[in-house]
Design a protein around this motif. Sequence first.
Motif, PDB file in Angstrom:
ATOM      1  N   PHE A 183       0.828  -1.208   0.000  1.00  0.00           N
ATOM      2  CA  PHE A 183       0.000   0.000   0.000  1.00  0.00           C
ATOM      3  C   PHE A 183       0.863   1.259   0.000  1.00  0.00           C
ATOM      4  CE2 PHE A 183       0.202  -1.259   4.530  1.00  0.00           C
ATOM      5  CZ  PHE A 183       0.661  -0.093   5.127  1.00  0.00           C
ATOM      6  N   PRO A 184       0.350   2.325  -0.625  1.00  0.00           N
ATOM      7  CA  PRO A 184       1.056   3.605  -0.606  1.00  0.00           C
ATOM      8  C   PRO A 184       0.894   4.279   0.753  1.00  0.00           C
ATOM      9  CG  PRO A 184      -0.977   3.821  -1.861  1.00  0.00           C
ATOM     10  CD  PRO A 184      -0.864   2.380  -1.470  1.00  0.00           C
ATOM     11  N   MET A 185       2.002   4.842   1.248  1.00  0.00           N
ATOM     12  CA  MET A 185       1.985   5.620   2.480  1.00  0.00           C
ATOM     13  C   MET A 185       2.077   7.098   2.088  1.00  0.00           C
ATOM     14  SD  MET A 185       4.489   3.402   5.005  1.00  0.00           S
ATOM     15  CE  MET A 185       5.919   3.466   3.921  1.00  0.00           C
ATOM     16  N   VAL A 186       1.016   7.835   2.339  1.00  0.00           N
ATOM     17  CA  VAL A 186       0.949   9.234   1.946  1.00  0.00           C
ATOM     18  C   VAL A 186      -0.252   9.862   2.676  1.00  0.00           C
ATOM     19  CG1 VAL A 186      -0.472   8.782  -0.129  1.00  0.00           C
ATOM     20  CG2 VAL A 186       1.021  10.772  -0.098  1.00  0.00           C
ATOM     21  N   PRO A 187      -0.187  11.071   3.150  1.00  0.00           N
ATOM     22  CA  PRO A 187       0.884  12.069   3.030  1.00  0.00           C
ATOM     23  C   PRO A 187       1.958  11.981   4.111  1.00  0.00           C
ATOM     24  CG  PRO A 187      -1.075  13.068   3.962  1.00  0.00           C
ATOM     25  CD  PRO A 187      -1.425  11.636   3.684  1.00  0.00           C
ATOM     26  N   TRP A 188       2.050  10.824   4.823  1.00  0.00           N
ATOM     27  CA  TRP A 188       3.234  10.600   5.652  1.00  0.00           C
ATOM     28  C   TRP A 188       3.509   9.112   5.720  1.00  0.00           C
ATOM     29  CZ3 TRP A 188      -1.458  11.525   8.244  1.00  0.00           C
ATOM     30  CH2 TRP A 188      -1.841  10.580   9.173  1.00  0.00           C
ATOM     31  N   CYS A 189       4.720   8.776   6.202  1.00  0.00           N
ATOM     32  CA  CYS A 189       5.181   7.388   6.270  1.00  0.00           C
ATOM     33  C   CYS A 189       5.479   7.021   7.724  1.00  0.00           C
ATOM     34  CB  CYS A 189       6.446   7.189   5.444  1.00  0.00           C
ATOM     35  SG  CYS A 189       6.294   7.740   3.739  1.00  0.00           S
TER      36      CYS A 189
ATOM     37  N   SER B 110       1.210  25.737   0.745  1.00  0.00           N
ATOM     38  CA  SER B 110       2.205  24.673   0.875  1.00  0.00           C
ATOM     39  C   SER B 110       1.965  23.873   2.147  1.00  0.00           C
ATOM     40  CB  SER B 110       3.605  25.274   0.897  1.00  0.00           C
ATOM     41  OG  SER B 110       3.821  26.070  -0.259  1.00  0.00           O
ATOM     42  N   PHE B 111       2.441  22.626   2.156  1.00  0.00           N
ATOM     43  CA  PHE B 111       2.333  21.803   3.358  1.00  0.00           C
ATOM     44  C   PHE B 111       3.421  20.730   3.340  1.00  0.00           C
ATOM     45  CE2 PHE B 111      -0.642  20.034   0.217  1.00  0.00           C
ATOM     46  CZ  PHE B 111      -0.291  18.693   0.184  1.00  0.00           C
ATOM     47  N   PRO B 112       3.823  20.231   4.526  1.00  0.00           N
ATOM     48  CA  PRO B 112       4.809  19.153   4.577  1.00  0.00           C
ATOM     49  C   PRO B 112       4.147  17.818   4.245  1.00  0.00           C
ATOM     50  CG  PRO B 112       4.107  19.709   6.796  1.00  0.00           C
ATOM     51  CD  PRO B 112       3.424  20.671   5.863  1.00  0.00           C
ATOM     52  N   ALA B 113       4.901  16.926   3.612  1.00  0.00           N
ATOM     53  CA  ALA B 113       4.347  15.617   3.257  1.00  0.00           C
ATOM     54  C   ALA B 113       5.480  14.607   3.095  1.00  0.00           C
ATOM     55  CB  ALA B 113       3.531  15.704   1.969  1.00  0.00           C
ATOM     56  N   GLN B 114       5.089  13.350   3.065  1.00  0.00           N
ATOM     57  CA  GLN B 114       6.006  12.244   2.761  1.00  0.00           C
ATOM     58  C   GLN B 114       5.310  11.278   1.815  1.00  0.00           C
ATOM     59  OE1 GLN B 114       6.769  10.895   6.906  1.00  0.00           O
ATOM     60  NE2 GLN B 114       8.927  11.021   6.361  1.00  0.00           N
ATOM     61  N   ILE B 115       6.131  10.532   1.090  1.00  0.00           N
ATOM     62  CA  ILE B 115       5.664   9.480   0.188  1.00  0.00           C
ATOM     63  C   ILE B 115       6.457   8.219   0.500  1.00  0.00           C
ATOM     64  CG2 ILE B 115       5.748   8.648  -2.200  1.00  0.00           C
ATOM     65  CD1 ILE B 115       5.298  11.532  -3.099  1.00  0.00           C
ATOM     66  N   GLY B 116       5.770   7.073   0.494  1.00  0.00           N
ATOM     67  CA  GLY B 116       6.468   5.796   0.634  1.00  0.00           C
ATOM     68  C   GLY B 116       5.557   4.654   0.217  1.00  0.00           C
ATOM     69  N   TRP B 117       6.129   3.462   0.178  1.00  0.00           N
ATOM     70  CA  TRP B 117       5.370   2.241  -0.128  1.00  0.00           C
ATOM     71  C   TRP B 117       5.660   1.194   0.930  1.00  0.00           C
ATOM     72  CZ3 TRP B 117       7.499   5.262  -3.897  1.00  0.00           C
ATOM     73  CH2 TRP B 117       6.638   5.712  -4.912  1.00  0.00           C
ATOM     74  N   HIS B 118       4.634   0.390   1.234  1.00  0.00           N
ATOM     75  CA  HIS B 118       4.728  -0.606   2.297  1.00  0.00           C
ATOM     76  C   HIS B 118       4.355  -1.976   1.724  1.00  0.00           C
ATOM     77  CE1 HIS B 118       4.240  -2.687   6.061  1.00  0.00           C
ATOM     78  NE2 HIS B 118       4.358  -1.590   6.794  1.00  0.00           N
ATOM     79  N   PRO B 119       5.303  -2.643   1.059  1.00  0.00           N
ATOM     80  CA  PRO B 119       5.016  -3.982   0.547  1.00  0.00           C
ATOM     81  C   PRO B 119       5.205  -5.052   1.621  1.00  0.00           C
ATOM     82  CG  PRO B 119       7.211  -3.319  -0.140  1.00  0.00           C
ATOM     83  CD  PRO B 119       6.638  -2.167   0.656  1.00  0.00           C
TER      84      PRO B 119
ATOM     85  N   VAL C 183       5.409  20.373  -0.053  1.00  0.00           N
ATOM     86  CA  VAL C 183       4.662  20.397  -1.309  1.00  0.00           C
ATOM     87  C   VAL C 183       4.226  21.838  -1.526  1.00  0.00           C
ATOM     88  CG1 VAL C 183       2.634  19.539  -2.524  1.00  0.00           C
ATOM     89  CG2 VAL C 183       3.838  18.053  -0.908  1.00  0.00           C
ATOM     90  N   THR C 184       4.587  22.408  -2.670  1.00  0.00           N
ATOM     91  CA  THR C 184       4.205  23.792  -2.960  1.00  0.00           C
ATOM     92  C   THR C 184       3.482  23.837  -4.304  1.00  0.00           C
ATOM     93  OG1 THR C 184       6.108  24.521  -4.282  1.00  0.00           O
ATOM     94  CG2 THR C 184       6.410  24.449  -1.883  1.00  0.00           C
ATOM     95  N   PRO C 185       2.771  24.938  -4.592  1.00  0.00           N
ATOM     96  CA  PRO C 185       2.115  25.040  -5.899  1.00  0.00           C
ATOM     97  C   PRO C 185       3.092  24.932  -7.071  1.00  0.00           C
ATOM     98  CG  PRO C 185       1.177  26.645  -4.394  1.00  0.00           C
ATOM     99  CD  PRO C 185       2.367  26.044  -3.686  1.00  0.00           C
ATOM    100  N   LEU C 186       4.347  25.277  -6.840  1.00  0.00           N
ATOM    101  CA  LEU C 186       5.343  25.193  -7.913  1.00  0.00           C
ATOM    102  C   LEU C 186       6.095  23.870  -7.925  1.00  0.00           C
ATOM    103  CD1 LEU C 186       6.884  28.784  -7.825  1.00  0.00           C
ATOM    104  CD2 LEU C 186       5.199  27.858  -9.429  1.00  0.00           C
ATOM    105  N   GLU C 187       6.184  23.211  -6.765  1.00  0.00           N
ATOM    106  CA  GLU C 187       6.971  21.987  -6.664  1.00  0.00           C
ATOM    107  C   GLU C 187       6.190  20.878  -5.987  1.00  0.00           C
ATOM    108  OE1 GLU C 187      11.338  21.760  -6.009  1.00  0.00           O
ATOM    109  OE2 GLU C 187      11.063  23.792  -5.254  1.00  0.00           O
ATOM    110  N   PRO C 188       5.718  19.900  -6.751  1.00  0.00           N
ATOM    111  CA  PRO C 188       5.119  18.724  -6.117  1.00  0.00           C
ATOM    112  C   PRO C 188       6.197  17.885  -5.448  1.00  0.00           C
ATOM    113  CG  PRO C 188       5.257  18.421  -8.497  1.00  0.00           C
ATOM    114  CD  PRO C 188       5.721  19.815  -8.218  1.00  0.00           C
ATOM    115  N   LEU C 189       5.785  16.997  -4.574  1.00  0.00           N
ATOM    116  CA  LEU C 189       6.683  16.001  -3.997  1.00  0.00           C
ATOM    117  C   LEU C 189       6.525  14.727  -4.810  1.00  0.00           C
ATOM    118  CD1 LEU C 189       8.648  15.025  -1.800  1.00  0.00           C
ATOM    119  CD2 LEU C 189       6.654  14.485  -0.384  1.00  0.00           C
ATOM    120  N   GLU C 190       7.636  14.202  -5.302  1.00  0.00           N
ATOM    121  CA  GLU C 190       7.590  13.029  -6.181  1.00  0.00           C
ATOM    122  C   GLU C 190       8.553  11.968  -5.682  1.00  0.00           C
ATOM    123  OE1 GLU C 190       6.589  15.150 -10.440  1.00  0.00           O
ATOM    124  OE2 GLU C 190       8.686  15.162  -9.781  1.00  0.00           O
ATOM    125  N   ALA C 191       8.194  10.710  -5.895  1.00  0.00           N
ATOM    126  CA  ALA C 191       9.073   9.598  -5.526  1.00  0.00           C
ATOM    127  C   ALA C 191       8.771   8.412  -6.427  1.00  0.00           C
ATOM    128  CB  ALA C 191       8.883   9.214  -4.064  1.00  0.00           C
TER     129      ALA C 191
END
Length: 262
Positions: free
Chosen positions: A45-51, A135-144, A245-253
């Motif tokens: 499962f995807p872990m978002v907006p935090w891990c 803008s807001f703080p966030a994280q992206i991850g995956w939990h296999p 995460v900002t309007p100009l810069e998404p968070l990507e992984a």
Amino acid sequence: MSNEDITLTAGDAEVTVQPGNGGRVGGLRLGGVELLRQGKRFGCFPMVPWCGRIREGRFRDGAAVHQMPLNAPPHAIHGTVRDAAWRTARRSADEAVLTYDLVDPWPCPGRVTQVLTLAEDALTLTMSVETYASSFPAQIGWHPWFNRNLGAQDVRIDFAPAWQEERGDDHLPTGNRIDPKPGPWDDCFGMPDGVDVTLTWPGQLELRVTSPEQWVVLYDEQAEAVCVEPQTGPPDGLNTLPRLVTPLEPLEATTTWTWRRL
């Protein structure tokens, strides 16, 4: 499009994607052999907006302090989307694109997009969080959840982290970096050159989990499965190492699982 299950195929590889169950990968079969632990809360499962865990479910965003539900008391764990229904934006024989719009209890508007691409020898997962508001703080991850055993010998885990995050009694990093210790683990490791972890089921299969990200959590305290979780920051990272995460810069992984038969 609906959020019904999707089947991707490439060669003898077959992936089940479950938009309606947290946007997770429900299964990965190679030549009919299932690699992921089965069940509604397993797969990958995807872990978002935090891990991982947020300490006491609270994080600071500028002057504001936000409280998340304590779904792993005394902490909040693994984001808000793993039990939600995602939308299928696009699909083909070997690729699916899913989206999810962040809603309460997450306090900030944003859209998550996940792309799942299957090849004969690899599965690539890519995720982004974007906003057109503040803008807001966030994280992206995956939990296999990889099956510990595919019918013969147990899996072997090989990796060479630069450090291990010392884990406190509350299961969160203390802020100290220590030399990596042997398992069993429920621990976060630093890999500055990118995540690179090899799972070997002797005589059967080798699978490499790679990512340009520098953080990975290994969890192998359950008998049935082992978890290798690439992510954009450590547990409680919304507080200790926020990525904005900002309007100009998404968070990507992105992460790729590559396999070969032995």
